[in-house]
Write a protein that holds these residues in place. Structure first.
Motif, PDB file in Angstrom:
ATOM      1  N   PHE A 156       0.875  -1.166   0.000  1.00  0.00           N
ATOM      2  CA  PHE A 156       0.000   0.000   0.000  1.00  0.00           C
ATOM      3  C   PHE A 156       0.917   1.223   0.000  1.00  0.00           C
ATOM      4  CE2 PHE A 156      -2.309  -3.424   2.037  1.00  0.00           C
ATOM      5  CZ  PHE A 156      -3.572  -3.358   1.468  1.00  0.00           C
ATOM      6  N   GLY A 157       1.238   1.710  -1.195  1.00  0.00           N
ATOM      7  CA  GLY A 157       2.209   2.796  -1.259  1.00  0.00           C
ATOM      8  C   GLY A 157       3.557   2.309  -0.754  1.00  0.00           C
ATOM      9  N   ASN A 158       4.048   2.970   0.281  1.00  0.00           N
ATOM     10  CA  ASN A 158       5.343   2.593   0.854  1.00  0.00           C
ATOM     11  C   ASN A 158       5.222   1.574   1.987  1.00  0.00           C
ATOM     12  OD1 ASN A 158       6.875   4.408  -0.777  1.00  0.00           O
ATOM     13  ND2 ASN A 158       6.214   6.102   0.539  1.00  0.00           N
ATOM     14  N   ALA A 159       4.002   1.134   2.269  1.00  0.00           N
ATOM     15  CA  ALA A 159       3.777   0.218   3.393  1.00  0.00           C
ATOM     16  C   ALA A 159       3.460  -1.189   2.892  1.00  0.00           C
ATOM     17  CB  ALA A 159       2.632   0.730   4.261  1.00  0.00           C
ATOM     18  N   SER A 160       3.969  -2.183   3.603  1.00  0.00           N
ATOM     19  CA  SER A 160       3.654  -3.586   3.335  1.00  0.00           C
ATOM     20  C   SER A 160       2.859  -4.119   4.525  1.00  0.00           C
ATOM     21  CB  SER A 160       4.945  -4.398   3.145  1.00  0.00           C
ATOM     22  OG  SER A 160       4.643  -5.766   2.918  1.00  0.00           O
ATOM     23  N   ILE A 161       1.581  -4.433   4.311  1.00  0.00           N
ATOM     24  CA  ILE A 161       0.656  -4.784   5.401  1.00  0.00           C
ATOM     25  C   ILE A 161      -0.148  -6.009   4.973  1.00  0.00           C
ATOM     26  CG2 ILE A 161      -1.269  -3.966   6.836  1.00  0.00           C
ATOM     27  CD1 ILE A 161      -0.290  -1.090   6.253  1.00  0.00           C
ATOM     28  N   ASP A 162      -0.479  -6.841   5.948  1.00  0.00           N
ATOM     29  CA  ASP A 162      -1.251  -8.066   5.710  1.00  0.00           C
ATOM     30  C   ASP A 162      -2.595  -7.963   6.443  1.00  0.00           C
ATOM     31  OD1 ASP A 162      -2.231 -10.590   5.279  1.00  0.00           O
ATOM     32  OD2 ASP A 162      -0.644 -11.650   6.363  1.00  0.00           O
ATOM     33  N   PRO A 163      -3.587  -7.255   5.899  1.00  0.00           N
ATOM     34  CA  PRO A 163      -4.868  -7.087   6.594  1.00  0.00           C
ATOM     35  C   PRO A 163      -5.576  -8.402   6.884  1.00  0.00           C
ATOM     36  CG  PRO A 163      -4.670  -5.514   4.793  1.00  0.00           C
ATOM     37  CD  PRO A 163      -3.550  -6.489   4.646  1.00  0.00           C
ATOM     38  N   LEU A 164      -5.560  -9.350   5.920  1.00  0.00           N
ATOM     39  CA  LEU A 164      -6.249 -10.620   6.138  1.00  0.00           C
ATOM     40  C   LEU A 164      -5.542 -11.442   7.217  1.00  0.00           C
ATOM     41  CD1 LEU A 164      -8.656 -12.290   5.231  1.00  0.00           C
ATOM     42  CD2 LEU A 164      -7.172 -13.386   3.527  1.00  0.00           C
ATOM     43  N   GLY A 165      -4.212 -11.347   7.272  1.00  0.00           N
ATOM     44  CA  GLY A 165      -3.470 -12.037   8.323  1.00  0.00           C
ATOM     45  C   GLY A 165      -3.854 -11.521   9.702  1.00  0.00           C
ATOM     46  N   TYR A 166      -3.943 -10.203   9.847  1.00  0.00           N
ATOM     47  CA  TYR A 166      -4.401  -9.613  11.105  1.00  0.00           C
ATOM     48  C   TYR A 166      -5.807 -10.115  11.451  1.00  0.00           C
ATOM     49  CZ  TYR A 166      -0.805  -6.007  11.946  1.00  0.00           C
ATOM     50  OH  TYR A 166       0.349  -5.336  12.258  1.00  0.00           O
ATOM     51  N   TYR A 167      -6.678 -10.109  10.439  1.00  0.00           N
ATOM     52  CA  TYR A 167      -8.069 -10.517  10.666  1.00  0.00           C
ATOM     53  C   TYR A 167      -8.146 -11.958  11.156  1.00  0.00           C
ATOM     54  CZ  TYR A 167     -12.987 -11.492   9.624  1.00  0.00           C
ATOM     55  OH  TYR A 167     -14.300 -11.868   9.715  1.00  0.00           O
ATOM     56  N   PHE A 168      -7.444 -12.874  10.481  1.00  0.00           N
ATOM     57  CA  PHE A 168      -7.459 -14.279  10.887  1.00  0.00           C
ATOM     58  C   PHE A 168      -6.843 -14.455  12.282  1.00  0.00           C
ATOM     59  CE2 PHE A 168      -7.487 -15.981   6.274  1.00  0.00           C
ATOM     60  CZ  PHE A 168      -8.863 -16.067   6.299  1.00  0.00           C
ATOM     61  N   PHE A 169      -5.758 -13.738  12.557  1.00  0.00           N
ATOM     62  CA  PHE A 169      -5.060 -13.902  13.831  1.00  0.00           C
ATOM     63  C   PHE A 169      -5.912 -13.410  14.997  1.00  0.00           C
ATOM     64  CE2 PHE A 169      -1.366 -12.680  16.716  1.00  0.00           C
ATOM     65  CZ  PHE A 169      -1.083 -13.986  17.059  1.00  0.00           C
ATOM     66  N   SER A 170      -6.819 -12.472  14.722  1.00  0.00           N
ATOM     67  CA  SER A 170      -7.661 -11.929  15.802  1.00  0.00           C
ATOM     68  C   SER A 170      -8.858 -12.822  16.118  1.00  0.00           C
ATOM     69  CB  SER A 170      -8.174 -10.537  15.420  1.00  0.00           C
ATOM     70  OG  SER A 170      -9.172 -10.606  14.399  1.00  0.00           O
ATOM     71  N   ARG A 171      -9.204 -13.740  15.212  1.00  0.00           N
ATOM     72  CA  ARG A 171     -10.431 -14.524  15.381  1.00  0.00           C
ATOM     73  C   ARG A 171     -10.439 -15.409  16.628  1.00  0.00           C
ATOM     74  NH1 ARG A 171     -14.061 -11.745  13.439  1.00  0.00           N
ATOM     75  NH2 ARG A 171     -12.388 -10.218  13.627  1.00  0.00           N
ATOM     76  N   PRO A 172      -9.363 -16.169  16.931  1.00  0.00           N
ATOM     77  CA  PRO A 172      -9.452 -17.094  18.072  1.00  0.00           C
ATOM     78  C   PRO A 172      -9.516 -16.406  19.434  1.00  0.00           C
ATOM     79  CG  PRO A 172      -7.631 -17.685  16.597  1.00  0.00           C
ATOM     80  CD  PRO A 172      -8.083 -16.318  16.225  1.00  0.00           C
ATOM     81  N   GLY A 173      -9.203 -15.112  19.489  1.00  0.00           N
ATOM     82  CA  GLY A 173      -9.087 -14.421  20.773  1.00  0.00           C
ATOM     83  C   GLY A 173     -10.337 -14.457  21.629  1.00  0.00           C
ATOM     84  N   THR A 174     -11.507 -14.511  20.982  1.00  0.00           N
ATOM     85  CA  THR A 174     -12.751 -14.543  21.758  1.00  0.00           C
ATOM     86  C   THR A 174     -13.098 -15.952  22.230  1.00  0.00           C
ATOM     87  OG1 THR A 174     -13.931 -14.634  19.644  1.00  0.00           O
ATOM     88  CG2 THR A 174     -13.758 -12.493  20.705  1.00  0.00           C
ATOM     89  N   ILE A 175     -12.261 -16.933  21.853  1.00  0.00           N
ATOM     90  CA  ILE A 175     -12.522 -18.327  22.223  1.00  0.00           C
ATOM     91  C   ILE A 175     -11.528 -18.825  23.261  1.00  0.00           C
ATOM     92  CG2 ILE A 175     -12.691 -20.698  21.371  1.00  0.00           C
ATOM     93  CD1 ILE A 175     -13.463 -19.509  18.636  1.00  0.00           C
ATOM     94  N   TYR A 176     -10.216 -18.629  23.005  1.00  0.00           N
ATOM     95  CA  TYR A 176      -9.239 -19.246  23.909  1.00  0.00           C
ATOM     96  C   TYR A 176      -9.169 -18.531  25.260  1.00  0.00           C
ATOM     97  CZ  TYR A 176      -5.857 -15.860  21.826  1.00  0.00           C
ATOM     98  OH  TYR A 176      -5.207 -14.741  21.365  1.00  0.00           O
ATOM     99  N   ALA A 177      -8.533 -19.244  26.218  1.00  0.00           N
ATOM    100  CA  ALA A 177      -8.404 -18.753  27.602  1.00  0.00           C
ATOM    101  C   ALA A 177      -9.760 -18.517  28.253  1.00  0.00           C
ATOM    102  CB  ALA A 177      -7.549 -17.485  27.663  1.00  0.00           C
ATOM    103  N   GLY A 178     -10.724 -19.339  27.900  1.00  0.00           N
ATOM    104  CA  GLY A 178     -12.081 -19.158  28.407  1.00  0.00           C
ATOM    105  C   GLY A 178     -12.853 -18.278  27.446  1.00  0.00           C
ATOM    106  N   SER A 179     -13.799 -18.843  26.709  1.00  0.00           N
ATOM    107  CA  SER A 179     -14.514 -18.076  25.689  1.00  0.00           C
ATOM    108  C   SER A 179     -15.173 -16.843  26.313  1.00  0.00           C
ATOM    109  CB  SER A 179     -15.583 -18.947  25.021  1.00  0.00           C
ATOM    110  OG  SER A 179     -16.636 -19.218  25.924  1.00  0.00           O
ATOM    111  N   ASN A 180     -15.464 -15.860  25.463  1.00  0.00           N
ATOM    112  CA  ASN A 180     -16.078 -14.629  25.976  1.00  0.00           C
ATOM    113  C   ASN A 180     -17.463 -14.872  26.553  1.00  0.00           C
ATOM    114  OD1 ASN A 180     -13.745 -13.467  25.094  1.00  0.00           O
ATOM    115  ND2 ASN A 180     -14.739 -11.829  23.933  1.00  0.00           N
ATOM    116  N   GLU A 181     -18.151 -15.917  26.067  1.00  0.00           N
ATOM    117  CA  GLU A 181     -19.433 -16.279  26.662  1.00  0.00           C
ATOM    118  C   GLU A 181     -19.233 -16.740  28.104  1.00  0.00           C
ATOM    119  OE1 GLU A 181     -19.778 -16.303  22.341  1.00  0.00           O
ATOM    120  OE2 GLU A 181     -18.357 -17.237  23.718  1.00  0.00           O
ATOM    121  N   ILE A 182     -18.181 -17.536  28.324  1.00  0.00           N
ATOM    122  CA  ILE A 182     -17.859 -17.971  29.686  1.00  0.00           C
ATOM    123  C   ILE A 182     -17.492 -16.771  30.552  1.00  0.00           C
ATOM    124  CG2 ILE A 182     -16.197 -19.271  31.072  1.00  0.00           C
ATOM    125  CD1 ILE A 182     -18.177 -21.075  29.718  1.00  0.00           C
ATOM    126  N   GLN A 183     -16.706 -15.849  29.998  1.00  0.00           N
ATOM    127  CA  GLN A 183     -16.296 -14.668  30.767  1.00  0.00           C
ATOM    128  C   GLN A 183     -17.503 -13.813  31.158  1.00  0.00           C
ATOM    129  OE1 GLN A 183     -13.163 -14.653  31.722  1.00  0.00           O
ATOM    130  NE2 GLN A 183     -12.828 -16.431  30.410  1.00  0.00           N
TER     131      GLN A 183
END
Length: 385
Positions: A344-371
């Motif tokens: 993106f211009g002078n920047a190299s960014i992986d938006p889909l990688g960020y998106y995929f990496f953020s997905r499990p966060g609401t599940i692991y270490a006790g799902s957000n429903e449990i919390q």
């Protein structure tokens, strides 16, 4: 190494010291990553921090840490997070090391703590099992005492980067007749012990971030128990507190936000009032979360207990991270759905990688429903029905 009283340094001097070191020594490839960086990639940088004595900011000085007070701790994480520095496999530092300082025998402290600081031992966590995730107390991996060894059989799952680890700390059932929490012990093992098999799990983003770990008649020395036999649940709760404090950190949202800001600048989006409105909302929510996180970190630093109300950290952190990545993916446009970094211009960014990496966060270490259930029952005292 000359011992430095970092707490006595003026705050801005301390921040400048960290900032200058990161700019000089931390490679760009380890900053603003939308994935979990593997040990072989981050080892040289981690060894630099180890040599400086900066690897364990929360550990007491007598155990080789920086001994930072809450103000300096916040500054430390602010600088590293704002610079987008990737997190090394640090369970030895933030989890088992802290636990051994509190509950370990003198022999365990003497052996393990220096090895953790020297990056000789890289740890992974053996908690979750098939059918025993959020209901951790229902675990079935068993350990039977046979002379001077525990014989362990069972399986762990979702073990983060177990293939990079030299050691594992885990919960095992040592009394199958006791109530769920009362028959559990806390055990340490080398990953190269005969009978331990690691099988990586490939994620949607193509990363082998998690693993299954199998134990088949694994013999572990009797002295590798931390604390007393059948009292591992005390350690488990303490470690869950450390884990939820770590996972509840604003770090990932801040790193993703830094990439979002860079992406927006390259695409000229700061002239778009709709985007600016969404951007400012996220920035304000991140700032609010930083303040909340700081209060919990302050309580832990001063010996306080982390009660059930800290579940709010995990909920807000994981969902805030997802919101940042969702906006990043949206504004990336046609380049967003491509896996891997895009220019993106002078920047190299992986938006889909960020998106995929953020997905499990609401599940692991006790799902957000449990919390949310924890908050409803233990904090708000709402009825179950």
């Amino acid at each position: 190494m000359t011992e430095v009283d970092y707490n006595a340094m003026p705050d801005e001097e301390f921040r400048d010291m960290l900032r200058n070191f990161i700019e000089k020594e931390c490679p760009a490839s380890l900053r603003y990553q939308g994935r979990r960086v593997r040990w072989k990639e981050i080892k040289p940088w981690t060894l630099k921090l180890s040599k400086k004595g900066w690897l364990a900011p929360a550990w007491p000085v007598e155990h080789g840490g920086m001994g930072l007070d809450i103000e300096k701790m916040v500054a430390y994480h602010d600088i590293f997070d704002s610079a987008g520095v990737s997190r090394a496999p640090d369970m030895g530092i933030v989890m088992i090391g802290m636990l051994l300082i509190r509950f370990g025998s003198d022999a365990q402290k003497k052996y393990y703590l220096p090895r953790i600081l020297a990056c000789e031992d890289i740890w992974c966590q053996g908690y979750s099992e098939p059918g025993s995730g959020s209901d951790l107390a229902s675990l079935r991996t068993k350990a039977i005492l046979d002379g001077d060894h525990w014989v362990v059989n069972g399986q762990k799952i979702w073990t983060t980067v177990a293939q990079d680890a030299t050691d594992i700390f885990m919960l095992v059932r040592t009394d199958p007749t006791a109530k769920k929490q009362e028959g559990i012990s806390f055990l340490l093992a080398r990953m190269d012990t005969p009978g331990i098999t690691v099988r990586p799990i490939r994620t949607l983003g193509g990363e082998e971030e998690f693993c299954e770990v199998f134990f088949d008649d694994v013999r572990i020395p009797k002295e590798n128990i931390v604390g007393n036999i059948n009292e591992g649940w005390t350690m488990a709760k303490t470690l869950l507190g450390f884990e939820r404090l770590t996972i509840g950190s604003p770090k990932f949202a801040m790193i993703a936000f830094g990439s979002l800001k860079e992406l927006a600048r390259e695409k000229g989006l700061f002239d778009d009032p709709v985007f600016v409105n969404d951007f400012i909302k996220l920035k304000m929510d991140i700032d609010d979360h930083v303040g909340t996180y700081r209060r919990y970190a302050d309580a832990l630093k001063h010996g306080g207990s982390l009660g059930p109300e800290m579940s709010i950290l995990k909920i807000v952190s994981s969902e805030l991270y997802q919101r940042v990545t969702e906006l990043m993916l949206e504004v990336a446009g046609e380049q967003g759905p491509h896996l891997g970094p895009s220019n993106f211009g002078n920047a190299s960014i992986d938006p889909l990688g960020y998106y995929f990496f953020s997905r499990p966060g609401t599940i692991y270490a006790g799902s957000n429903e449990i919390q949310r259930n924890i908050l409803a029952k233990a904090v708000l005292e709402m009825p179950s029905q």
